[in-house]
Write a protein that holds these residues in place. Sequence first.
Motif, PDB file in Angstrom:
ATOM      1  N   ILE A 113     -16.689 -46.796 -35.858  1.00  0.00           N
ATOM      2  CA  ILE A 113     -15.756 -46.494 -34.755  1.00  0.00           C
ATOM      3  C   ILE A 113     -14.575 -47.797 -34.738  1.00  0.00           C
ATOM      4  CG2 ILE A 113     -15.442 -46.388 -32.294  1.00  0.00           C
ATOM      5  CD1 ILE A 113     -18.225 -45.126 -31.837  1.00  0.00           C
ATOM      6  N   GLY A 114     -15.417 -49.110 -35.012  1.00  0.00           N
ATOM      7  CA  GLY A 114     -14.459 -50.227 -34.817  1.00  0.00           C
ATOM      8  C   GLY A 114     -13.263 -50.208 -35.965  1.00  0.00           C
ATOM      9  N   LEU A 115     -13.570 -49.799 -37.192  1.00  0.00           N
ATOM     10  CA  LEU A 115     -12.912 -49.746 -38.229  1.00  0.00           C
ATOM     11  C   LEU A 115     -11.771 -48.541 -38.100  1.00  0.00           C
ATOM     12  CD1 LEU A 115     -15.372 -49.961 -41.420  1.00  0.00           C
ATOM     13  CD2 LEU A 115     -13.337 -51.419 -40.796  1.00  0.00           C
ATOM     14  N   THR A 116     -12.253 -47.341 -37.610  1.00  0.00           N
ATOM     15  CA  THR A 116     -11.511 -46.245 -37.602  1.00  0.00           C
ATOM     16  C   THR A 116     -10.360 -46.540 -36.439  1.00  0.00           C
ATOM     17  OG1 THR A 116     -12.973 -44.696 -37.944  1.00  0.00           O
ATOM     18  CG2 THR A 116     -11.071 -43.792 -36.813  1.00  0.00           C
ATOM     19  N   VAL A 117     -10.724 -47.202 -35.215  1.00  0.00           N
ATOM     20  CA  VAL A 117      -9.680 -47.589 -34.188  1.00  0.00           C
ATOM     21  C   VAL A 117      -8.881 -48.706 -34.609  1.00  0.00           C
ATOM     22  CG1 VAL A 117      -9.629 -48.722 -32.106  1.00  0.00           C
ATOM     23  CG2 VAL A 117     -11.545 -46.920 -32.269  1.00  0.00           C
ATOM     24  N   ALA A 118      -9.238 -49.853 -35.322  1.00  0.00           N
ATOM     25  CA  ALA A 118      -8.563 -50.752 -35.819  1.00  0.00           C
ATOM     26  C   ALA A 118      -7.518 -50.057 -36.856  1.00  0.00           C
ATOM     27  CB  ALA A 118      -9.346 -52.060 -36.420  1.00  0.00           C
ATOM     28  N   ILE A 119      -7.845 -49.315 -37.816  1.00  0.00           N
ATOM     29  CA  ILE A 119      -6.995 -48.850 -38.919  1.00  0.00           C
ATOM     30  C   ILE A 119      -5.901 -47.782 -38.232  1.00  0.00           C
ATOM     31  CG2 ILE A 119      -6.975 -47.406 -40.922  1.00  0.00           C
ATOM     32  CD1 ILE A 119      -9.476 -48.821 -41.739  1.00  0.00           C
ATOM     33  N   SER A 120      -6.273 -47.130 -37.362  1.00  0.00           N
ATOM     34  CA  SER A 120      -5.545 -45.953 -36.853  1.00  0.00           C
ATOM     35  C   SER A 120      -4.309 -46.489 -36.014  1.00  0.00           C
ATOM     36  CB  SER A 120      -6.280 -45.185 -35.754  1.00  0.00           C
ATOM     37  OG  SER A 120      -7.299 -44.269 -36.499  1.00  0.00           O
ATOM     38  N   VAL A 121      -4.909 -47.563 -35.014  1.00  0.00           N
ATOM     39  CA  VAL A 121      -3.744 -48.405 -34.158  1.00  0.00           C
ATOM     40  C   VAL A 121      -2.819 -49.013 -35.202  1.00  0.00           C
ATOM     41  CG1 VAL A 121      -3.490 -50.136 -32.708  1.00  0.00           C
ATOM     42  CG2 VAL A 121      -5.130 -48.592 -32.253  1.00  0.00           C
ATOM     43  N   TYR A 122      -3.295 -49.686 -35.920  1.00  0.00           N
ATOM     44  CA  TYR A 122      -2.343 -50.515 -37.094  1.00  0.00           C
ATOM     45  C   TYR A 122      -1.478 -49.555 -37.855  1.00  0.00           C
ATOM     46  CZ  TYR A 122      -0.968 -53.560 -40.911  1.00  0.00           C
ATOM     47  OH  TYR A 122      -0.219 -54.051 -41.790  1.00  0.00           O
ATOM     48  N   ALA A 123      -2.006 -48.369 -38.084  1.00  0.00           N
ATOM     49  CA  ALA A 123      -1.090 -47.580 -38.977  1.00  0.00           C
ATOM     50  C   ALA A 123       0.058 -46.954 -37.997  1.00  0.00           C
ATOM     51  CB  ALA A 123      -1.991 -46.295 -39.433  1.00  0.00           C
ATOM     52  N   TRP A 124      -0.108 -46.734 -36.593  1.00  0.00           N
ATOM     53  CA  TRP A 124       0.785 -46.386 -35.995  1.00  0.00           C
ATOM     54  C   TRP A 124       2.145 -47.284 -35.899  1.00  0.00           C
ATOM     55  CZ3 TRP A 124      -3.045 -45.551 -31.075  1.00  0.00           C
ATOM     56  CH2 TRP A 124      -3.679 -44.431 -31.404  1.00  0.00           C
ATOM     57  N   SER A 125       1.797 -48.654 -36.087  1.00  0.00           N
ATOM     58  CA  SER A 125       3.166 -49.474 -36.306  1.00  0.00           C
ATOM     59  C   SER A 125       3.479 -49.591 -37.974  1.00  0.00           C
ATOM     60  CB  SER A 125       2.823 -50.680 -35.812  1.00  0.00           C
ATOM     61  OG  SER A 125       1.475 -51.429 -36.165  1.00  0.00           O
ATOM     62  N   ASN A 126       2.570 -49.164 -38.947  1.00  0.00           N
ATOM     63  CA  ASN A 126       3.038 -49.265 -40.177  1.00  0.00           C
ATOM     64  C   ASN A 126       2.885 -47.976 -40.892  1.00  0.00           C
ATOM     65  OD1 ASN A 126       2.666 -50.072 -43.006  1.00  0.00           O
ATOM     66  ND2 ASN A 126       1.584 -51.832 -42.447  1.00  0.00           N
ATOM     67  N   GLN A 127       4.165 -47.496 -40.955  1.00  0.00           N
ATOM     68  CA  GLN A 127       4.360 -46.154 -41.532  1.00  0.00           C
ATOM     69  C   GLN A 127       4.223 -46.115 -42.944  1.00  0.00           C
ATOM     70  OE1 GLN A 127       5.411 -43.703 -39.724  1.00  0.00           O
ATOM     71  NE2 GLN A 127       4.599 -42.270 -41.495  1.00  0.00           N
ATOM     72  N   GLN A 128       4.245 -47.341 -43.714  1.00  0.00           N
ATOM     73  CA  GLN A 128       3.706 -47.394 -45.178  1.00  0.00           C
ATOM     74  C   GLN A 128       2.263 -47.022 -45.119  1.00  0.00           C
ATOM     75  OE1 GLN A 128       5.074 -50.692 -46.973  1.00  0.00           O
ATOM     76  NE2 GLN A 128       3.942 -50.334 -49.222  1.00  0.00           N
ATOM     77  N   LEU A 129       1.613 -47.655 -44.230  1.00  0.00           N
ATOM     78  CA  LEU A 129       0.140 -47.379 -44.614  1.00  0.00           C
ATOM     79  C   LEU A 129      -0.157 -45.906 -44.210  1.00  0.00           C
ATOM     80  CD1 LEU A 129      -2.937 -48.313 -44.882  1.00  0.00           C
ATOM     81  CD2 LEU A 129      -2.763 -48.899 -42.337  1.00  0.00           C
ATOM     82  N   MET A 130       0.329 -45.566 -43.223  1.00  0.00           N
ATOM     83  CA  MET A 130       0.345 -44.100 -42.617  1.00  0.00           C
ATOM     84  C   MET A 130       0.561 -43.085 -43.790  1.00  0.00           C
ATOM     85  SD  MET A 130      -0.499 -42.087 -40.037  1.00  0.00           S
ATOM     86  CE  MET A 130      -0.600 -42.778 -38.713  1.00  0.00           C
ATOM     87  N   ASP A 131       1.830 -43.376 -44.546  1.00  0.00           N
ATOM     88  CA  ASP A 131       2.267 -42.431 -45.351  1.00  0.00           C
ATOM     89  C   ASP A 131       1.021 -42.560 -46.866  1.00  0.00           C
ATOM     90  OD1 ASP A 131       4.221 -40.609 -46.704  1.00  0.00           O
ATOM     91  OD2 ASP A 131       4.437 -42.083 -47.829  1.00  0.00           O
ATOM     92  N   SER A 132       0.603 -43.754 -47.122  1.00  0.00           N
ATOM     93  CA  SER A 132      -0.309 -43.945 -48.302  1.00  0.00           C
ATOM     94  C   SER A 132      -1.700 -43.486 -47.986  1.00  0.00           C
ATOM     95  CB  SER A 132      -0.060 -45.282 -48.808  1.00  0.00           C
ATOM     96  OG  SER A 132      -0.750 -46.188 -47.789  1.00  0.00           O
ATOM     97  N   TRP A 133      -1.946 -43.189 -46.839  1.00  0.00           N
ATOM     98  CA  TRP A 133      -3.396 -42.818 -46.608  1.00  0.00           C
ATOM     99  C   TRP A 133      -3.741 -41.541 -46.155  1.00  0.00           C
ATOM    100  CZ3 TRP A 133      -7.324 -47.014 -44.368  1.00  0.00           C
ATOM    101  CH2 TRP A 133      -7.322 -48.010 -45.433  1.00  0.00           C
ATOM    102  N   ILE A 134      -2.782 -40.933 -45.676  1.00  0.00           N
ATOM    103  CA  ILE A 134      -2.721 -39.466 -44.736  1.00  0.00           C
ATOM    104  C   ILE A 134      -3.133 -38.246 -46.193  1.00  0.00           C
ATOM    105  CG2 ILE A 134      -0.584 -38.884 -45.241  1.00  0.00           C
ATOM    106  CD1 ILE A 134      -0.643 -37.414 -42.587  1.00  0.00           C
TER     107      ILE A 134
END
Length: 218
Positions: free
Chosen positions: A9-30
């Motif tokens: 849960i902690g990892l998922t929340v942290a990564i999700s929130v971070y990805a909202w402000s980091n489009q590069q991460l969002m695009d590379s992990w989706i």
Amino acid sequence: MLNPVLVLIGLTVAISVYAWSNQQLMDSWILRPYRMARDQSQWYRFLTCGFLHADWMHLLFNMIAFFSFGSLVLRAYCFGLPGTEVEGFGSSGGVWRFLLLYLGGIIVSSIPSYFRHRDDRHYGSLGASGGVAAVLFAGTLFAPTSKIYLMFIPVGIPAFIFGFLYLIYSYYQGRRGGDNINHDAHFYGALFGVLITLLLQPNVLPVFLAGVQGYKFN
């Protein structure tokens, strides 16, 4: 030993929130089936898409559901069900099987979407729904009459009834499409959760059937 439910849960929340402000991460992990079909080095997306969410509502709904049933399933995997023939695998054995259930649910539930959309360059999917569904349905095997509460229904629904309706709805909506929700992930994640739990702890089936047969509607 760290609680894997809380760690995930902690990892998922942290990564999700971070990805909202980091489009590069969002695009590379989706999950991007079109890219993955043309570049096998991107198959890691089958797993990483499960640590991303679209918004707070999506994230909170998945994590609350995961927390609600995760502890039950983890305990059953580690220590079995007292008073039944369902035996556990010990702390370490139960944890790695629980991780197989959750992470495997994310991966397996993404495969149908991959094949269905591998020629659609615009399709993308994210969320832990496949893993959450796997845990929820594993929990239903262990405790079929436990109550599930939904925001718009004032009374609890027995897990085995909710699960049956959930599968029908997910299958129908998956074939219908058009609502921007990956219902296939829900459906196949749920099936994976049932199958892997029956393989690991086959003695849970009589427990489930006894619970359903003995349930009394008030």
